[in-house]
Design a protein around this motif. Structure first.
Motif, PDB file in Angstrom:
ATOM      1  N   THR A  76       8.932  10.062  -4.923  1.00 56.30           N
ATOM      2  CA  THR A  76       9.100   8.983  -4.268  1.00 56.30           C
ATOM      3  C   THR A  76       9.739   8.463  -5.571  1.00 56.30           C
ATOM      4  O   THR A  76       9.144   7.665  -6.145  1.00 56.30           O
ATOM      5  CB  THR A  76       8.704   8.590  -3.130  1.00 56.30           C
ATOM      6  N   SER A  77      10.806   8.409  -5.353  1.00 55.54           N
ATOM      7  CA  SER A  77      12.216   7.460  -6.630  1.00 55.54           C
ATOM      8  C   SER A  77      11.998   5.614  -6.726  1.00 55.54           C
ATOM      9  O   SER A  77      12.055   5.922  -5.292  1.00 55.54           O
ATOM     10  CB  SER A  77      13.547   7.651  -6.815  1.00 55.54           C
ATOM     11  N   TYR A  78      11.518   4.828  -7.026  1.00 53.14           N
ATOM     12  CA  TYR A  78      10.778   3.213  -6.826  1.00 53.14           C
ATOM     13  C   TYR A  78      11.726   2.716  -7.800  1.00 53.14           C
ATOM     14  O   TYR A  78      11.421   1.645  -8.424  1.00 53.14           O
ATOM     15  CB  TYR A  78       9.408   3.151  -6.835  1.00 53.14           C
ATOM     16  N   GLY A  79      13.406   3.492  -8.374  1.00 56.75           N
ATOM     17  CA  GLY A  79      14.241   2.151  -9.380  1.00 56.75           C
ATOM     18  C   GLY A  79      14.878   3.212 -10.086  1.00 56.75           C
ATOM     19  O   GLY A  79      15.362   4.562  -9.931  1.00 56.75           O
ATOM     20  N   VAL A  80      15.409   2.411 -10.931  1.00 52.86           N
ATOM     21  CA  VAL A  80      16.500   3.449 -11.468  1.00 52.86           C
ATOM     22  C   VAL A  80      16.535   3.252 -12.809  1.00 52.86           C
ATOM     23  O   VAL A  80      16.406   2.174 -13.522  1.00 52.86           O
ATOM     24  CB  VAL A  80      18.361   3.063 -11.267  1.00 52.86           C
ATOM     25  N   PRO A  81      16.295   4.604 -13.680  1.00 51.84           N
ATOM     26  CA  PRO A  81      16.183   4.111 -15.171  1.00 51.84           C
ATOM     27  C   PRO A  81      18.106   3.370 -16.001  1.00 51.84           C
ATOM     28  O   PRO A  81      18.567   3.463 -15.617  1.00 51.84           O
ATOM     29  CB  PRO A  81      16.645   5.440 -16.310  1.00 51.84           C
ATOM     30  N   TRP A  82      17.521   2.666 -17.091  1.00 48.98           N
ATOM     31  CA  TRP A  82      18.331   1.829 -17.220  1.00 48.98           C
ATOM     32  C   TRP A  82      18.788   2.313 -18.215  1.00 48.98           C
ATOM     33  O   TRP A  82      19.696   2.318 -18.935  1.00 48.98           O
ATOM     34  CB  TRP A  82      17.759   0.508 -17.054  1.00 48.98           C
TER      35      TRP A  82
ATOM     36  N   ALA B 276       4.058   0.315  -8.535  1.00 52.56           N
ATOM     37  CA  ALA B 276       4.958   1.420  -7.219  1.00 52.56           C
ATOM     38  C   ALA B 276       3.230   1.276  -6.141  1.00 52.56           C
ATOM     39  O   ALA B 276       3.788   0.935  -4.845  1.00 52.56           O
ATOM     40  CB  ALA B 276       5.587   2.541  -7.418  1.00 52.56           C
ATOM     41  N   GLU B 277       2.369   2.149  -6.739  1.00 50.52           N
ATOM     42  CA  GLU B 277       1.475   1.544  -5.870  1.00 50.52           C
ATOM     43  C   GLU B 277       1.229   0.802  -5.122  1.00 50.52           C
ATOM     44  O   GLU B 277      -0.307   1.119  -4.133  1.00 50.52           O
ATOM     45  CB  GLU B 277      -0.078   2.942  -7.070  1.00 50.52           C
ATOM     46  N   ALA B 278       1.115  -0.162  -6.116  1.00 48.15           N
ATOM     47  CA  ALA B 278       0.326  -1.939  -5.637  1.00 48.15           C
ATOM     48  C   ALA B 278       1.332  -2.015  -3.629  1.00 48.15           C
ATOM     49  O   ALA B 278       1.427  -3.277  -3.111  1.00 48.15           O
ATOM     50  CB  ALA B 278       0.230  -2.318  -6.280  1.00 48.15           C
ATOM     51  N   GLY B 279       2.289  -1.303  -3.599  1.00 48.23           N
ATOM     52  CA  GLY B 279       3.251  -1.400  -3.142  1.00 48.23           C
ATOM     53  C   GLY B 279       4.010  -2.924  -3.728  1.00 48.23           C
ATOM     54  O   GLY B 279       4.701  -3.896  -2.461  1.00 48.23           O
ATOM     55  N   GLY B 280       4.262  -3.194  -4.819  1.00 50.22           N
ATOM     56  CA  GLY B 280       5.913  -3.690  -5.310  1.00 50.22           C
ATOM     57  C   GLY B 280       7.170  -3.488  -5.226  1.00 50.22           C
ATOM     58  O   GLY B 280       7.895  -4.457  -4.852  1.00 50.22           O
TER      59      GLY B 280
ATOM     60  N   GLY C 209       1.018  -1.210  -0.101  1.00 52.46           N
ATOM     61  CA  GLY C 209      -0.072   0.027   0.120  1.00 52.46           C
ATOM     62  C   GLY C 209       1.156   1.379   0.089  1.00 52.46           C
ATOM     63  O   GLY C 209       0.399   2.495   0.626  1.00 52.46           O
ATOM     64  N   GLY C 210       1.639   1.585  -0.901  1.00 51.28           N
ATOM     65  CA  GLY C 210       2.394   2.997  -1.579  1.00 51.28           C
ATOM     66  C   GLY C 210       3.005   2.731  -0.487  1.00 51.28           C
ATOM     67  O   GLY C 210       3.019   2.718   0.882  1.00 51.28           O
ATOM     68  N   GLY C 211       4.803   3.089  -1.265  1.00 50.48           N
ATOM     69  CA  GLY C 211       5.663   2.701   0.160  1.00 50.48           C
ATOM     70  C   GLY C 211       6.004   3.930   0.676  1.00 50.48           C
ATOM     71  O   GLY C 211       6.873   5.014   0.439  1.00 50.48           O
ATOM     72  N   GLU C 212       5.392   4.295   1.770  1.00 47.11           N
ATOM     73  CA  GLU C 212       6.034   5.046   2.516  1.00 47.11           C
ATOM     74  C   GLU C 212       7.186   4.813   3.282  1.00 47.11           C
ATOM     75  O   GLU C 212       7.870   5.773   3.456  1.00 47.11           O
ATOM     76  CB  GLU C 212       4.984   5.436   4.334  1.00 47.11           C
ATOM     77  N   GLU C 213       7.776   3.339   3.662  1.00 46.91           N
ATOM     78  CA  GLU C 213       9.414   3.435   3.735  1.00 46.91           C
ATOM     79  C   GLU C 213      10.262   4.240   3.087  1.00 46.91           C
ATOM     80  O   GLU C 213       9.985   3.932   1.904  1.00 46.91           O
ATOM     81  CB  GLU C 213       8.890   2.262   4.196  1.00 46.91           C
ATOM     82  N   GLN C 214      11.094   4.037   3.651  1.00 47.79           N
ATOM     83  CA  GLN C 214      12.283   4.661   3.056  1.00 47.79           C
ATOM     84  C   GLN C 214      13.563   3.471   3.406  1.00 47.79           C
ATOM     85  O   GLN C 214      13.700   2.880   3.892  1.00 47.79           O
ATOM     86  CB  GLN C 214      12.788   5.801   3.120  1.00 47.79           C
TER      87      GLN C 214
ATOM     88  N   VAL D 147      -4.702  -4.795  -3.795  1.00 51.41           N
ATOM     89  CA  VAL D 147      -4.391  -6.119  -4.004  1.00 51.41           C
ATOM     90  C   VAL D 147      -3.423  -6.858  -2.902  1.00 51.41           C
ATOM     91  O   VAL D 147      -3.841  -7.822  -2.059  1.00 51.41           O
ATOM     92  CB  VAL D 147      -4.030  -6.803  -5.231  1.00 51.41           C
ATOM     93  N   ARG D 148      -2.563  -6.172  -2.670  1.00 53.07           N
ATOM     94  CA  ARG D 148      -1.784  -6.167  -1.203  1.00 53.07           C
ATOM     95  C   ARG D 148      -2.151  -5.823  -0.236  1.00 53.07           C
ATOM     96  O   ARG D 148      -0.980  -5.592   1.378  1.00 53.07           O
ATOM     97  CB  ARG D 148       0.272  -5.806  -1.609  1.00 53.07           C
ATOM     98  N   ASN D 149      -3.011  -4.446  -0.163  1.00 48.73           N
ATOM     99  CA  ASN D 149      -3.905  -4.073   1.062  1.00 48.73           C
ATOM    100  C   ASN D 149      -5.300  -4.570   0.737  1.00 48.73           C
ATOM    101  O   ASN D 149      -5.899  -3.301   1.045  1.00 48.73           O
ATOM    102  CB  ASN D 149      -2.880  -2.573   0.932  1.00 48.73           C
ATOM    103  N   PRO D 150      -5.765  -5.617   0.525  1.00 46.10           N
ATOM    104  CA  PRO D 150      -6.746  -5.375   1.354  1.00 46.10           C
ATOM    105  C   PRO D 150      -7.831  -4.796   2.147  1.00 46.10           C
ATOM    106  O   PRO D 150      -8.478  -5.500   1.819  1.00 46.10           O
ATOM    107  CB  PRO D 150      -7.163  -7.395   1.627  1.00 46.10           C
TER     108      PRO D 150
END
Lengths: 425, 317
Positions: free
Chosen positions: A143-149, A112-116, A28-33, B71-74
């Motif tokens: 927030t950045s969730y990766g690096v451009p390849w 990212a929004e799915a928390g994956g 659920g959205g990565g708040e954690e760093q 899905v991960r936060n139902p």
């Protein structure tokens, strides 16, 4: 009796589905760093998913990384592009992800929004080393969730010989010049169509939005919480875009695969807008570098215009068991020398700017055009619903191109559909 | 099953003195029943886990607002009742795909049935090369849809496609079959008929071969024309087979997908998008609940149509 059993089954199955999803509370959205990665060599197995040519070549290419990190093993699985989006979505949903994957830039928002995906660790790479448009594709809600390849961007391909015949010694710089250029190519240069643009259908937004961006339109607000498609700038851009079909300067039907290249080679199409992969295809179709040229996109009143930047990002999954090694692998792939090496192997344009300064890339004049264009680009918004809104835009561009809907109505419709879908942030 | 099998049939008086509700079950039969259940168990388990479970789960999901990002936060998923269904009914795209699906059904089913029946009757009459023709007509069914599509696309091309080149010989200027909103859907139906009638033809051929030769021979002796024989003997005797054919063909056209997916991607202007295509697309967008609701509406439509067909074709018996 039978009915009770069925009812019980429904309850059992439904609750099973809901509870089995409920076990994971980290999503659920990565708040954690993410914490910074450790010093020293990488260890353990790093599972990697990659699509297309990257998937085929990455395993062998990673031998250098394994040599530098003797305790680490890279295991690459190649996945076809067609199946990749759903495969990654399912993997995130079930928690069965690899450690690292190539992610299409337009999917970042959703995953990212799915928390994956894990946020990019502090100090892993320097944001300033990358093309800004490419870095922007990794950012979701700040927030950045990766690096451009690797990156790709679109530029204007045109027949140099035909342009000279129609009185053009240089590429057009502005919208007005582009329109004149296309008309001259048709009337004096002998082209059937002056400029081939895509009349709607899948992916046409990638050609339309650069015109809108060049005109100052924005698809979403700054925070990415609301779609702002309906603007006078957007209407003007679409109006300009569709004028090519109205005036017969562009073919109003979808071209078959291969038709563009052969039509460009035999002079039916004077120009088109596409990415770096087309240099090879055009030369395969029989054109030499004397006969065609690549130029940055024209801008509204002065060049260059703002082009589309796409490509692939590298992301580490929240469910990875080996995040430290995974990020080290990503870091290695982002080094300028590695990026140059990967360009030599696969032909992907490096996302790291320093990789363009030396070697083969620095000497190829056509690729340098893409390098120049990359400094003026924008990425589509990294919001979870972008794929769906993009499909809507494609359909409405098609309607406007065919004259079935007026551009201002099409833009209104894009806005109302996009608003009802929402950005998902 | 085993308990009733030993009971005398209802409506007929029991002739012997055995009590009608016998509790006695033959031990060997019970053994067989146990064995049958054990053998059936793996299938039942797989069916429950991989078919019945997901099907029921998607019914449950269709009443929620689940999206891929939930899905991960139902905990954020809410029960929304019939909202998805109401949204579907007012969604212009869903209305359009429903209309398209009906067009597929109305154009495709009679055409497929007629072609399959015609070819089956013809094949039933000829004696030489029957196997050759049967394989020939069946071949498209087992050919890869992607390979077929590429060839058809090539044939149907606006510029230089074989179909239009041949039409040009006789002075007709053929259209871009897959580029226009009016011709794309009928073109896909024609292709679907060509591709699918073979399997129905095999079923009809089997049905035709169950009709005793003596009956049609007797009719011929009485001076009945070929048409009359077909109309008054073949067709009525084939009714159960035709019913079966109509039901499976209709279900097939209601789930129209592959041809549109490969040939036109649902375009131009959504004119070839079917309900199944819409569902697939919504799943891709991550709208799991919305897609489940669409799937259930289609399921409901299939059930109703099948019931209707059974009634229509049975009543005349």
């Amino acid at each position: 009796m039978k009915r009770t059993a069925t009812a019980l089954a429904v309850v059992a199955v439904t609750s099973l589905v809901l509870t089995s999803c409920g076990r994971d509370e980290a999503g659920g959205g990565g708040e954690e760093q993410s914490k910074a990665i450790s010093d020293g060599a990488a260890t353990g197995t790093i599972e990697v998913w990659a699509m297309g040519t990257e998937g085929d070549e990455l395993q062998a290419f990673s031998a250098d990384f394994e040599e530098a990190n003797p305790d680490a093993e890279v295991k690459v699985t190649a996945i076809p592009w067609d199946a990749a989006h759903n495969k990654i979505a399912n993997a995130i949903a079930s928690g069965e992800t690899p450690d690292v994957s190539l992610i299409g830039t337009t999917w970042m928002g959703e995953f990212a929004e799915a928390g994956g995906l894990m946020p990019t660790p502090e100090g892993l790479v320097d944001e300033a080393d990358f093309f800004p448009g490419a870095w922007g594709s990794t950012e979701v809600g700040g927030t950045s969730y990766g690096v451009p390849w690797y990156v790709e961007t679109r530029a204007l391909y045109y027949r140099k010989d035909m342009a000279e015949k129609s009185g053009w010694s240089e590429a057009p710089q502005t919208w007005e010049e582009l329109h004149q250029f296309a008309t001259d190519m048709k009337e004096k240069g002998g082209a059937e169509y002056g400029l081939s643009l895509q009349p709607g259908q899948t992916g046409s937004w990638q050609t339309v939005l650069p015109f809108a961006w060049s005109n100052g339109a924005a698809v979403t607000n700054e925070a990415g919480t609301e779609y702002t498609i309906d603007s006078p700038e957007m209407v003007e851009a679409l109006d300009y875009y569709t004028s090519y079909f109205d005036e017969g300067l562009s073919p109003a039907r979808m071209l078959d695969p291969g038709e563009l290249e052969s039509g460009f080679a035999d002079g039916s199409y004077g120009a088109f807008i596409s990415g770096p992969w087309h240099t090879g295809l055009v030369e395969e179709a029989g054109l030499s570098t004397d006969e065609y040229a690549v130029a940055p996109l024209p801008g509204k009143d002065s060049g260059p215009g703002t082009s589309f930047v796409g490509g692939g990002d590298l992301a580490v999954f929240s469910d990875s068991d080996n995040t430290d090694a995974a990020w080290k692998y990503v870091q290695w792939l982002s080094e300028p020398e590695t990026q140059q090496g990967f360009y030599d192997t696969v032909g992907d344009l490096p996302a790291v700017q320093a990789a363009w300064d030396t070697g083969e890339l620095a000497e190829d004049p056509q690729l340098q055009v893409f390098g120049t264009q990359l400094e003026t680009t924008e990425a589509p918004p990294a919001v979870p619903t972008w794929e769906q809104v993009a499909a809507t835009i494609d359909t409405l561009v098609e309607q406007a191109s065919k004259g079935a809907t007026k551009p201002e109505d099409a833009v209104k419709e894009m806005q109302s559909k996009a608003s009802s879908i929402g950005t998902g942030l | 099953m085993t308990a009733t099998a030993t009971e005398p049939r209802q409506g007929r008086p029991a002739k012997d003195s055995r009590p009608t509700k016998s509790r006695h079950v033959d031990p060997t039969r019970r053994g067989q029943a146990v064995a049958a259940w054990i053998l059936a168990l793996p299938f039942c388990a797989l069916f429950l886990v991989f078919t019945a479970g997901p099907v029921l789960a998607s019914l449950g999901l269709s009443f929620t607002d689940l999206r891929s990002t939930d899905v991960r936060n139902p905990l954020g998923v809410e029960f929304v009742g019939l909202t998805n269904y109401a949204d579907l009914v007012s969604d212009p795209l869903f209305r359009k795909v429903t209309l398209n699906t009906l067009l597929y059904l109305v154009l495709g089913v009679p055409l497929t049935m007629a072609v399959a029946l015609g070819v089956a009757v013809a094949l039933n009459r000829i004696t030489r090369l029957r196997a050759f023709f049967r394989v020939g007509y069946y071949l498209p069914v087992v050919t890869s849809i992607v390979a077929v599509s590429v060839v058809w696309k090539f044939l149907l091309r606006d510029n230089g496609g074989l179909v239009n080149v041949m039409l040009a010989w006789v002075g007709i200027n053929g259209p871009g079959y897959l580029d226009s909103t009016t011709t794309a859907l009928p073109t896909l139906v024609v292709m679907a008929v060509w591709r699918n009638f073979g399997s129905l033809m095999v079923i009809f051929l089997a049905g035709l071969q169950t009709i005793p030769k003596e009956i049609s021979e007797a009719a011929e002796t009485d001076g009945a024309s070929a048409w009359a024989t077909f109309r008054y003997i073949t067709l009525p005797m084939l009714r159960p087979t035709l019913l079966f054919g109509a039901v499976i063909t209709s279900i097939g056209y209601l789930q129209f997908f592959e041809e549109a997916f490969v040939m036109t991607k649902g375009g131009p202007l959504d004119s070839t998008k079917s309900v199944t295509f819409f569902t697939y697309e919504q799943f891709g967008f991550g709208n799991y609940a919305y897609a489940s609701a669409a799937a259930y509406l289609l399921f409901l439509a299939i059930v109703l149509l099948t019931l209707f067909q059974f009634r229509l074709l049975r009543e005349k018996d």
